[in-house]
Design a protein around this motif. Sequence first.
Motif, mmCIF file in Angstrom:
data_model
loop_
_atom_site.group_PDB
_atom_site.id
_atom_site.type_symbol
_atom_site.label_atom_id
_atom_site.label_comp_id
_atom_site.label_asym_id
_atom_site.label_seq_id
_atom_site.Cartn_x
_atom_site.Cartn_y
_atom_site.Cartn_z
ATOM 1 N N UNK A 242 0.871 -1.187 0.139
ATOM 2 C CA UNK A 242 0.059 -0.017 -0.182
ATOM 3 C C UNK A 242 1.003 1.152 -0.005
ATOM 4 N N UNK A 243 2.117 1.139 0.512
ATOM 5 C CA UNK A 243 2.928 2.290 0.475
ATOM 6 C C UNK A 243 3.349 2.834 -0.782
ATOM 7 N N UNK A 244 3.579 1.908 -1.415
ATOM 8 C CA UNK A 244 3.726 1.968 -3.169
ATOM 9 C C UNK A 244 2.746 2.812 -3.743
ATOM 10 N N UNK A 245 1.608 2.261 -3.513
ATOM 11 C CA UNK A 245 0.399 3.112 -4.076
ATOM 12 C C UNK A 245 0.245 4.288 -3.577
ATOM 13 N N UNK A 246 0.442 4.658 -2.307
ATOM 14 C CA UNK A 246 0.558 5.867 -1.543
ATOM 15 C C UNK A 246 1.528 6.870 -2.132
ATOM 16 N N UNK A 247 2.749 6.366 -2.495
ATOM 17 C CA UNK A 247 3.665 7.046 -3.148
ATOM 18 C C UNK A 247 3.152 7.369 -4.629
ATOM 19 N N UNK A 248 2.500 6.736 -5.336
ATOM 20 C CA UNK A 248 2.200 6.724 -6.881
ATOM 21 C C UNK A 248 1.080 7.786 -6.757
ATOM 22 N N UNK A 249 0.119 7.858 -5.651
ATOM 23 C CA UNK A 249 -0.730 8.817 -5.539
ATOM 24 C C UNK A 249 -0.381 10.334 -5.143
ATOM 25 N N UNK A 250 0.758 10.165 -4.362
ATOM 26 C CA UNK A 250 1.162 11.405 -3.885
ATOM 27 C C UNK A 250 2.027 12.045 -4.884
ATOM 28 N N UNK A 251 2.775 11.347 -5.909
ATOM 29 C CA UNK A 251 3.587 11.988 -7.003
ATOM 30 C C UNK A 251 2.701 12.343 -8.034
ATOM 31 N N UNK A 252 1.431 11.697 -8.497
ATOM 32 C CA UNK A 252 0.578 12.161 -9.311
ATOM 33 C C UNK A 252 -0.142 13.432 -9.020
ATOM 34 N N UNK A 253 -0.429 13.261 -7.443
ATOM 35 C CA UNK A 253 -1.204 14.471 -7.215
ATOM 36 C C UNK A 253 -0.552 15.764 -7.121
ATOM 37 N N UNK A 254 0.945 15.599 -6.844
ATOM 38 C CA UNK A 254 1.541 16.732 -7.025
ATOM 39 C C UNK A 254 1.739 17.455 -8.393
ATOM 40 N N UNK A 255 1.763 16.620 -9.428
ATOM 41 C CA UNK A 255 1.740 17.021 -10.785
ATOM 42 C C UNK A 255 0.336 17.609 -10.978
ATOM 43 N N UNK A 256 -0.591 16.876 -10.464
ATOM 44 C CA UNK A 256 -2.096 17.505 -10.974
ATOM 45 C C UNK A 256 -2.085 18.933 -10.300
ATOM 46 N N UNK A 257 -1.640 19.045 -9.115
ATOM 47 C CA UNK A 257 -1.628 20.441 -8.389
ATOM 48 C C UNK A 257 -0.787 21.547 -9.182
#
Length: 117
Positions: free
Chosen positions: A62-77
Amino acid sequence: MKKIIIHLIPVFISITGLALYCHTFNPIIVRGPEFLKFYFTLTIGFYLSVYCLKFFRENLSKITFYFMIFIFLLGVIKLIKGVILERPVGILFSILVAEIIVNMIFISTEFKDKIKY
């Protein structure tokens, strides 16, 4: 714990590069080309760490998926901020589309592995 350390290595490298070259720790306030260097380093490093985990036959957590989401959200912001300020965001948009495709590939292979067992 090992997976967290492996995923934090590219984050540390990209934040260090951001601090050395842009003199800040906040990637949101950085202008276009510097942010793209930071973001590209972060995404490539992260997906290399995920590939290393898959190479050593480690399951993605789940940590991998949290990192994926965090990186994607940074780009979306940053994409939303660029659209609001009417800046060119084509390269960032293409990186985000490529990131979505890679995320779907990793998620689908992980899902196939869970069904197989």
